[in-house]
Design an enzyme around this catalytic site. Structure first.
Site: not given
Length: 716
Positions: A35, A39, A121, A123, A125, A180, A232, A298, A322, A422, A425, A440, A446
Site C-alpha cells: 500500500d 500511496d 474507527e 480500518k 482489512d 467490511e 460502518y 470521520k 495508516k 524474454c 518465449c 517482453c 508469449c
C-alpha cells in the site's frame, strides 16, 4: 505554458501503473505492491496534476474510483456511489494534525473556535460490501466494484450469520448498509486446519481468504467458511423520519437494528483525541482478533459532512491514517526475473525464509532494474524486507554492514542476465523511452501473457466474443480448475506472487487447446463440449460468438491486439488516418507520428509490436481464419453531418447496444458524452433511462428514442 514532455510521460506512466495496481488489488484480489508504494505513486500523480492541471485526465486514478466487475456475477448499479477515502501515509501524530487542519480550513474556523468532534474507527482489512434492506428485509448484497457498479453476491452474504436477514425494530423503508466482510484470526486458523485435513490448499492470510470466499460461485462452499462483518457507513436511505444527526448516532442506530458494529470505535475531540486513538490502537493491534491496516477519522456531524462535501473521488470529511509497516532482515539467495501477464519483467529477490507481516516470506519484489541498482542489491546481501499487512513483500534496503567481504558489486543488469531475451518465449525485451520497466515484446506469442491477451481480445469493446470469460480461458490455455482456485483464493502466496506480475501457466503445453489467438477459431464443438461445465449448447454458443466476431471493424481489431498504449481512441485515429491494416503495418515511426494524438511513446510501442515476426504471423493467421472488415481510403475526408454535435446515451435501446449506437454516432462525426449539460445536442433514451433523462428534461435538451436516432442518422 506547455507542460514539459517528460512530465507528460511521467504522468501517463503513473496513471497506467496505478490503474494496473488498483485492478490487481480491488478486482483480482491479487495485490502486487505494498500500500505504501501505491500511496507514494498516487501522491506523486496528485502533486503533478495540482502543479500542472493540463496533465489531469478524465481516466486518472485521482478523478475516479478504480476497479471493475468480475465475470461470473450479475452487475449491480449502486444508487449512491461507494467512494474511497484519502489515505494519510504520514504515520506520525502529524498525520492526524494535518487532517484536522484541512477540515478546519475548509470550514473557515479559526484557532479560537472550538475543537471539531470526530468519530474514530478501525480500518478493517477485508472486502467492502453494500447491503440493501427494503422494509427491513435483506434483498441484495453487492461488492464495491468500480464504485458505480458492483457484483451481486447476495446468496453468499446470506450465509454470514452475523448479518441479519431482517432488521429489528422500526426501520427505514430503504436502508443501504455499508461495511467490511472479513475473517477473524481464529476462524482463519480453523479454516486452514480444515483444509489441511482434507489435503486441500491452505490460505496465506485472512483478507484474501475472505475475498476469495465471497467470490465463490457455490454458496455451499461459502457457508463452510466462517466470515464476519462490521457496518460502518451507509448508501441510499428512504423513509427514516428520525434519522440521527451524527455519524456515531447512525452506527448506534445500526446496532439497535441488529447489525454488527465494531465496539473499538469512539468519539473524540480535536487532533489530540485522534492522536490518542491512533496510538492506543497501535498498541492493541497485535491483540485484535482480526487484521487492520490503520484507523479512520470521520467528522462526526452529518451536517458538517454535507458542508465539507467531496473532493473528486474522496470525501473531505474522512481520512484513513495508516501505521508504519513492519520490517525484517534476511539474506538474498538469488535474483530471478518473472514475466507478468502484461509482459512486464520484474526482478524478484529469492530470500532466506523470514516471518514478516504475518506470513513466511521467501520472495520479494524489487520492481525494476533501476530499483535493484539504486538499492545496490546483490546476491548474498542482507536486506530489509517490508510487508506489514501488505500482500506483496518488497526489498527496502541493503544492510551494508553485513555485506560479505570481497563480494562482486558489479551493478545487476536485467539485460545481461536474460541476454536481451524474454525468459519464457525468447522474444526481444524492450524498454520505452522515459519508462523504468523492461517488457517482453511477444504480446501475442508469449505464453506468460496468453491469458491476458485472450481476455483482452474477447472483451466487448474489442472482438466482443460473448461467453469467453476467465474460467473458460483458463481451461483453454491449460490451467486446471484446482490451479485456478488456488490463484483466486490464495492470491498472495509468496511462492506465486513474488514480483507482483507472475507467469502462472505451469501446465504442459500439450494440455492446452489454445496457444495463440488464431487457435480460438480452430476450436471444435467436441473440444469445447468436453470442458468442465460446458455442454453441447454452451459449446455451440461459444462457436457462434467466435463466428460472429469475424465480422468486425479495423479499430476494434487494432484495439483487440492489446498493443501497449493503443486504446480505443488511438485505434480509431490510426484506422481513420491509414484506412487499412496493411498501411499501418508498413508505416515508419515518423509516419505513425503524423496521426492525431499519436506521440513518440505510442509510435515506438506500435512500431516495435508490429515489427516482431511472431506478432505479424499471428495477425496473418487471424486474417486467414476469416476475420475481416471494410477498409477505407487513407485519411478520407468524408462528410461528417453530425460534426460539432454532442449526444448522451442512457437506458437500454430496443435493438442497438450502447457501443453500437456510439460507433454510429462517432462515424457521423458526433461526440458521445457521459453527462448531460446545456451544451448537449440530444439525449438518446431507452428503457429504464434514469437521471440523465431527467436532467435533459430539466435543461430542455431534445430527447430521441432509437427510431428517431436511426432516422436522424439516415437522413444525414
Amino acid at each position: 505554458m506547455p507542460v514539459d514532455e517528460k512530465l507528460q510521460q511521467r504522468a501517463a506512466w503513473l496513471r497506467e501503473v496505478l490503474q494496473q495496481y488498483a485492478h490487481q488489488y480491488y478486482v483480482l484480489d491479487e495485490p502486487t505492491v505494498p500500500d505504501a508504494e501505491y500511496d507514494r505513486l498516487f501522491q506523486e500523480l496528485e502533486a503533478l496534476e495540482q502543479a500542472h492541471p493540463d496533465l489531469r485526465t478524465a481516466d486518472s486514478p485521482t478523478q475516479r474510483v478504480i476497479g471493475r466487475v468480475l465475470d461470473g456475477f450479475a452487475s449491480v448499479r449502486h444508487q449512491v456511489p461507494m467512494l474511497s477515502i484519502h489515505t494519510e501515509t504520514d504515520t506520525t501524530a502529524e498525520g492526524a494534525r494535518a487532517f484536522d487542519r484541512r477540515v478546519r480550513k475548509e470550514l473557515g474556523l479559526s484557532e479560537a473556535d472550538a475543537a471539531i468532534e470526530y468519530e474514530a474507527e478501525l480500518k478493517f482489512d477485508g472486502l467492502a460490501m453494500n447491503l440493501r434492506y427494503e422494509q427491513g428485509v435483506l434483498v441484495q448484497a453487492a461488492t464495491r466494484g468500480d464504485g458505480e457498479i458492483g457484483e451481486d453476491v447476495t446468496q453468499n452474504i446470506r450465509t454470514i450469520r452475523q448479518i441479519p436477514l431482517r432488521l429489528q425494530g422500526k426501520v427505514p423503508a430503504v436502508l443501504e448498509v455499508r461495511g467490511e466482510v472479513y475473517m477473524r484470526h481464529d476462524a482463519f486458523e480453523k479454516l486452514n486446519n480444515m483444509q489441511r485435513q482434507q489435503g486441500a490448499k491452505t490460505f496465506v492470510n485472512p483478507r484474501n481468504a475472505a475475498a476469495g470466499t465471497v467470490r465463490q460461485l457455490d454458496p455451499q462452499i461459502v457457508a463452510k467458511r466462517p466470515l464476519s462483518f462490521f457496518a460502518y457507513a451507509w448508501g441510499e436511505i428512504a423513509g427514516w423520519a428520525d434519522q440521527p444527526s451524527t455519524h456515531d448516532g447512525m452506527l448506534k442506530a445500526f446496532a439497535a437494528f441488529g447489525l454488527p458494529v465494531d465496539p473499538h470505535r469512539t468519539v473524540v475531540q480535536g487532533p489530540e483525541g485522534l492522536i490518542e486513538f491512533h496510538q492506543r490502537i497501535e498498541q492493541q493491534r497485535g491483540e485484535l482478533p482480526f487484521d487492520i491496516d490503520g484507523v479512520v477519522y470521520k467528522v462526526n456531524s452529518l451536517a458538517l459532512q454535507q458542508e465539507l462535501g467531496f473532493l473528486s473521488r474522496e470525501p473531505r470529511w474522512a481520512v484513513a491514517h495508516k501505521y508504519p509497516p513492519q520490517e525484517q532482515m534476511t539474506v538474498v539467495r538469488a535474483i530471478d526475473v518473472q514475466v507478468g501477464r502484461t509482459g512486464k519483467l520484474t526482478p524478484v529477490a529469492k530470500l532466506e525464509p523470514v516471518f514478516v507481516g504475518g506470513v513466511t516470506v521467501t520472495n520479494a519484489t524489487m520492481h525494476n532494474e533501476d530499483e535493484v541498482q539504486r538499492k545496490d542489491v546483490h546476491v548474498g546481501d542482507t536486506v530489509v524486507v517490508r510487508r506489514a499487512g501488505d500482500v506483496i513483500p518488497e526489498v527496502v534496503s541493503v544492510v551494508l554492514a553485513r555485506r560479505p567481504a570481497g563480494m562482486d558489486v558489479t551493478p545487476w543488469s536485467l539485460v545481461q542476465q536474460l541476454g536481451g531475451r524474454c525468459p519464457v518465449c525468447e522474444s526481444a525485451i524492450v524498454r520505452e523511452e522515459g519508462e523504468v520497466d523492461w517488457r517482453c515484446s511477444g504480446g501475442l506469442f508469449c505464453s506468460a501473457q496468453r491469458q491476458q491477451a485472450i481476455l483482452h481480445f474477447a472483451q466487448r469493446k474489442a472482438m466482443n466474443i460473448d461467453g469467453l470469460g476467465e474460467k473458460l480461458v483458463d481451461q483453454l490455455i491449460g490451467i486446471s480448475s484446482s490451479e485456478e482456485a488456488d490463484r483466486a483464493e490464495d492470491e498472495d502466496s509468496a511462492a506465486l506472487t513474488a514480483g507482483g506480475e507472475q507467469h502462472e501457466l505451469n501446465v504442459g503445453e500439450t494440455q492446452a487447446l489454445v496457444h495463440t489467438l488464431p487457435d480460438l477459431y480452430a476450436l471444435t464443438l467436441g473440444q469445447l463440449a468436453g470442458l468442465d461445465r460446458m455442454g453441447q449448447r454452451s459449446a455451440q454458443n461459444i462457436l457462434d460468438a467466435l463466428e460472429k466476431s469475424k465480422q468486425t471493424t479495423l479499430p476494434r481489431f487494432l484495439f483487440a491486439l492489446g498493443i501497449r498504449h493503443v486504446g480505443e481512441s488511438t485505434a480509431k485515429d490510426l484506422a481513420k488516418h491509414f484506412g487499412s491494416l496493411e498501411r499501418i503495418m508498413a508505416a515508419t515511426q515518423e509516419q505513425l507520428l503524423e496521426v492525431e494524438d499519436v506521440g513518440p511513446v505510442v509510435a515506438q510501442s506500435l512500431h516495435t509490436f508490429l515489427s516482431q515476426p511472431h506478432n505479424r504471423e499471428v495477425i496473418r493467421q487471424l486474417r486467414a481464419a476469416g476475420i475481416h472488415w471494410q477498409d477505407q481510403d487513407p485519411a478520407a475526408d468524408h462528410p461528417k453531418p453530425l460534426a460539432g454535435m454532442t449526444f448522451v446515451l442512457t437506458g437500454t435501446l430496443p435493438t442497438l447496444s450502447r457501443e453500437e449506437a456510439k460507433e454510429k454516432l462517432e462515424a457521423a462525426g458526433a461526440k458521445v458524452s457521459g453527462s448531460v449539460s446545456k451544451k448537449t445536442s440530444y439525449v438518446v433514451a431507452g428503457a429504464e433511462a434514469g437521471s440523465k433523462l431527467a436532467k435533459a428534461q430539466e435543461l430542455g435538451v431534445a430527447v430521441l428514442d432509437e427510431a428517431a436516432l436511426l432516422a436522424l442518422l439516415e437522413s444525414n
